[in-house]
Design a protein around this motif. Structure first.
Motif, PDB file in Angstrom:
ATOM      1  N   GLN A 401      82.625  -7.144  35.921  1.00  9.86           N
ATOM      2  CA  GLN A 401      82.870  -8.547  36.273  1.00  9.86           C
ATOM      3  C   GLN A 401      84.308  -8.754  36.780  1.00  9.86           C
ATOM      4  N   GLN A 405      85.496 -10.154  40.353  1.00  7.59           N
ATOM      5  CA  GLN A 405      86.461 -11.247  40.527  1.00  7.59           C
ATOM      6  C   GLN A 405      87.659 -10.804  41.346  1.00  7.59           C
ATOM      7  N   GLN A 408      86.597 -10.944  44.907  1.00  2.00           N
ATOM      8  CA  GLN A 408      86.564 -12.322  45.397  1.00  2.00           C
ATOM      9  C   GLN A 408      87.980 -12.829  45.677  1.00  2.00           C
ATOM     10  N   ARG A 425      92.441 -19.278  41.830  1.00  3.68           N
ATOM     11  CA  ARG A 425      91.615 -18.076  41.614  1.00  3.68           C
ATOM     12  C   ARG A 425      92.336 -17.073  40.721  1.00  3.68           C
ATOM     13  N   PHE A 429      91.185 -15.592  37.169  1.00  2.00           N
ATOM     14  CA  PHE A 429      91.135 -14.143  36.952  1.00  2.00           C
ATOM     15  C   PHE A 429      91.929 -13.778  35.689  1.00  2.00           C
TER      16      PHE A 429
END
Length: 515
Positions: A401, A405, A408, A425, A429
């Motif tokens: 995961q 992330q 992304q 973001r 994170f």
């Protein structure tokens, strides 16, 4: 005073008679005028006042001007002639006008000397910030001592506590003036000579660390700088990377065109690389046709861009006889747990891959990054592999995961997202990162992992650094590249894969044992 001045003048003048790049010659003139001044002072009353007063004081202020000039030459700073000649003119005209008034002469002398001392101390203060040697401290101490006594005697004269009728008056102020002048003379002269020796030693050291053919640094200097940057990384978290470069098929050039042509190509190549890197980067010849570039304060991705710039510049450059060459490059970023040999070995392995894959290319150290980006290798996305698994389902799921992330976030960073969007973001994170760390610590404590405390300490350092980077990014004090370096390289590559990989065998053994 006369004996010391003449001895130092003759000794330093003999040293500087052939070549003077460091200001020893004007220092010699300073000492000669200093000796003349005190000879004339000693003859006060036995020779005309024109010589013992006017000429003596003009000589003394000229000596100070030569000292300022000597410091300027040493520091490679141009000092205006007006700065050097105006004090001499003021004393010459002032003493001519007040030959019968010793108080006026003392005031003129004191004011001019204080100005000269301030000018000199100003230049020395700047030099102290740039110098590592000890000679500059002796020189500054000598100048400051005389400045201090001048100020004290000027105050005494203005307040009326000391009235000097002659240069030979045995007053406390005069005694301090002459004693400080004697001490300053020796401190200034010894300090200046020590500075020139330290500079000569540094020149010799620099020559010993330079490759004569290409004028690049040699292996000794490269390793020295690398160790300094590794310490900076450990203390401040400042990233540092290196690029290894090897000229393709260089032996064939030597065989076909001769070693003279080969040597010239090596020189041209070094100049080409130097034009592609920054002033803070360090280019060295590692041996033969192999070179290294050390890049302080450079993230993995900044290094990728510079490596590609070097490769393209080498490919397009044309050498004598129309010869063109290419180069293979491999690069790696230093990890906090690295030794120099381990860091270098990863770059060397990347270089080997570049040559094995066809040469004239750049290879990165990390195979976890896909290499489908045309602009810089290995920055497209993070690729999860089963070999990264720890054997614990919860931890592996969290790792995957976090990888997603990070991808992304990487897409947002390279896709033109605003600073606020990227900051949001990154904050998300970091929240997931901290939650993972808490779960991981709880599991490792439950399993009695031997290095659990050290792993927890690593977590604290990473969290602290992440928060600091995010705050600096929000204040517009940090560029995108360093933030990207932390997320992709320091945390995802170094910590999730390398540090977490250290406990994987331990967790897997306990999992198989049923714990």
């Amino acid at each position: 005073m006369i004996t010391s001045s003449l001895t130092l003048c003759l000794a330093i003048g003999w040293v500087a008679k052939r070549e003077d790049r460091d200001g020893l010659r004007p220092l010699t003139y300073c000492l000669a005028l200093h000796a003349l001044t005190y000879c004339l002072y000693a003859l006060r009353g036995r020779i005309p006042d024109l010589l013992s007063v006017w000429v003596a004081n003009v000589a003394l202020v000229s000596a100070f001007s030569f000292l300022i000039h000597a410091v300027g030459v040493f520091l490679e700073r141009r000092i205006s002639r007006w700065v050097l000649l105006t004090p001499v003119a003021v004393v010459a005209l002032g003493f001519a006008a007040f030959m019968s008034n010793i108080s006026a002469r003392m005031a003129i002398n004191g004011a001019v000397f204080l100005v000269q001392e301030l000018i000199l101390l100003g230049h020395l203060a700047r030099a102290l910030r740039e110098s590592r040697g000890r000679g500059i401290y002796l020189l500054t101490a000598g100048v400051f001592l005389f400045f201090l006594v001048l100020a004290i005697t000027a105050i005494a004269e203005l307040s009326g506590s000391e009235r000097i009728q002659s240069i030979t008056d045995p007053t406390l102020a005069q005694s301090l003036r002459f004693l400080s002048a004697f001490v300053s003379l020796n401190l200034v002269s010894l300090g200046f000579v020590l500075m020139t020796k330290e500079r000569a030693d540094e020149r010799t050291r620099q020559m010993a660390m330079k490759d004569k053919l290409t004028d690049c640094w040699n292996r000794f200097r490269i390793e020295e700088v690398a160790q300094q940057e590794m310490l900076r990384l450990a203390r401040y978290g400042t990233p540092v990377s290196l690029i290894m470069i090897d000229l393709d098929f260089f032996k064939a050039i030597n065989d076909q065109h001769g070693h003279g042509v080969g040597d010239q190509i090596l020189k041209d190549f070094a100049a080409t690389v130097q034009s592609c890197i920054r002033n803070t980067d360090v280019l060295g010849r590692w041996g033969g046709e192999e070179f290294i570039v050390l890049l302080p304060a450079s993230s993995y991705f900044v290094t990728a861009a510079i490596a590609e710039r070097i490769r393209a510049a080498v490919e397009t450059a044309e050498h004598a006889n129309g010869i063109r060459i290419t180069a293979s490059l491999g690069f790696s970023s230093c990890q906090s747990s690295d030794s120099w040999d381990a860091w270098l070995a990863r770059a060397d392995l990347a270089l080997y891959r570049a040559k094995a894959e066809g040469r004239n290319r750049v290879e990165a150290e990390m195979p976890l990054l896909s290499e489908d980006s045309p602009s810089a290798p290995g920055v497209a996305r993070l690729i999860w592999s089963r070999e990264f698994e720890t054997g614990n389902r919860m931890l592996d799921q969290q790792h995957r995961q976090l990888f997603e992330q990070a991808n992304q976030l990487l897409g947002a960073m390279t896709g033109g997202a605003s600073r606020q969007q990227i900051a949001d973001r990154v904050a998300s994170f970091l929240l997931a990162m901290e939650e993972h760390m808490l779960d991981e610590e709880a599991l490792l404590e439950k399993l009695d992992y031997p290095d659990c405390e050290e792993h927890q300490a690593q977590h604290r350092r990473l969290i602290e650094r992440a928060r600091s980077l995010l705050e600096r990014y929000a204040r517009n004090e940090l560029d995108l590249a360093e933030l990207l370096h932390f997320v992709i390289y320091e945390f995802s590559a170094q910590h999730l894969l390398i540090e977490d990989g250290k406990y994987a065998p331990f967790v897997q053994r306990l999992t198989l044992a049923g714990r």
